[in-house]
Scaffold this motif. Structure first.
Motif, PDB file in Angstrom:
ATOM      1  N   SER A  10       0.835  -1.192   0.000  1.00 44.12           N
ATOM      2  CA  SER A  10       0.000   0.000   0.000  1.00 44.12           C
ATOM      3  C   SER A  10       0.873   1.247   0.000  1.00 44.12           C
ATOM      4  CB  SER A  10      -0.905   0.013   1.229  1.00 44.12           C
ATOM      5  OG  SER A  10      -1.649   1.209   1.288  1.00 44.12           O
ATOM      6  N   LEU A  11       0.638   2.146  -0.956  1.00 40.89           N
ATOM      7  CA  LEU A  11       1.376   3.397  -1.031  1.00 40.89           C
ATOM      8  C   LEU A  11       0.438   4.547  -0.670  1.00 40.89           C
ATOM      9  CD1 LEU A  11       3.339   2.902  -4.385  1.00 40.89           C
ATOM     10  CD2 LEU A  11       4.190   2.611  -2.062  1.00 40.89           C
ATOM     11  N   PRO A  12       0.836   5.363   0.305  1.00 37.00           N
ATOM     12  CA  PRO A  12      -0.046   6.453   0.743  1.00 37.00           C
ATOM     13  C   PRO A  12       0.039   7.689  -0.149  1.00 37.00           C
ATOM     14  CG  PRO A  12       1.931   6.442   2.071  1.00 37.00           C
ATOM     15  CD  PRO A  12       2.048   5.250   1.135  1.00 37.00           C
ATOM     16  N   PHE A  13       0.566   7.527  -1.353  1.00 33.27           N
ATOM     17  CA  PHE A  13       0.692   8.658  -2.275  1.00 33.27           C
ATOM     18  C   PHE A  13       0.550   8.126  -3.693  1.00 33.27           C
ATOM     19  CE2 PHE A  13       4.788   7.083  -0.767  1.00 33.27           C
ATOM     20  CZ  PHE A  13       5.341   6.606  -1.953  1.00 33.27           C
ATOM     21  N   SER A  14       0.243   9.017  -4.611  1.00 35.01           N
ATOM     22  CA  SER A  14       0.064   8.616  -6.005  1.00 35.01           C
ATOM     23  C   SER A  14       1.422   8.389  -6.668  1.00 35.01           C
ATOM     24  CB  SER A  14      -0.710   9.685  -6.769  1.00 35.01           C
ATOM     25  OG  SER A  14      -0.011  10.925  -6.724  1.00 35.01           O
TER      26      SER A  14
END
Length: 215
Positions: A10-14
């Motif tokens: 999971s990446l908390p940024f685009s």
């Protein structure tokens, strides 16, 4: 061996890629072609396989085209340097590898205009690092060179270990890699690329420790 399934990442940024990617990659490709390497086609085949610009364009999506080109040059140049030291049966001896790295660092850290490179790899290294050091503050440039020195020291250790066919101490290896790696050199060079040097206090923060652990 039992199979296992990796958890979702999971990446908390685009995810972003630098819009100057194509321009910077073509400029970098042409620059390496102009350096006069022996076995040029082999070098350029490695360049295409390495995809250095893809890496730095994702790591530094806001860097300008020239800065992105310089970081691409740095990443691939480090690959060429390491590759020249580790060629299986054709690898340099431990002493030869150490001397090559010591000479290379003396060239990279020499005052502007005083380095006297003799090979395409040396010449490209000097030309690559010069604009970065010129654009950075004295302290920023010192930190970048120190990361390079530490990386070279570790590579020399690795060359010695391989020449003796030593089994690595995995805990010692992990600890050393935490403080010396190509990723740390690129992190420092990123200060040049973003025109924003990281305050010294950042290096005592938990965030920086996390970055060290993941490098």
């Amino acid at each position: 061996m039992s199979a296992f399934v990796l958890p979702p990442l999971s990446l908390p940024f685009s995810l972003r890629i630098n819009p100057h990617h194509d321009v910077a990659e073509e400029a970098s490709r042409s620059w390496f072609r102009s350096m006069g390497f022996d076995h040029l086609e082999g070098v350029m085949h490695e360049y295409e396989s390495n995809r250095s610009c893809d890496l730095v364009a994702r790591a530094f999506p806001d860097a300008g085209p020239l800065e992105l080109e310089h970081l691409t040059n740095l990443v691939f140049w480090m690959f060429l340097l390491d590759d020249g030291l580790d060629q299986g049966a054709l690898s340099l001896s431990s002493d030869e590898g150490r001397k090559r790295l010591e000479r290379m660092f003396s060239l990279l850290s020499a005052p502007a205009g005083e380095a006297r490179p003799q090979t395409p790899l040396e010449r490209s290294g000097v030309l690559m690092i010069a604009p970065m050091l010129e654009a950075m503050t004295g302290e920023g440039g010192r930190r970048l060179l120190e990361e390079i020195r530490m990386l070279f020291s570790w590579v020399a250790h690795e060359v010695q270990r391989r020449s003796c066919a030593e089994l690595p101490d995995l805990l010692a290896y992990a600890h050393q890699r935490r403080f010396t790696s190509a990723a740390r050199v690129v992190f420092r060079a990123g200060e040049y690329a973003n025109h924003a040097e990281v305050p010294a206090v950042f290096h005592q923060s938990r965030l920086f420790e996390t970055l060290q652990d993941s490098a």
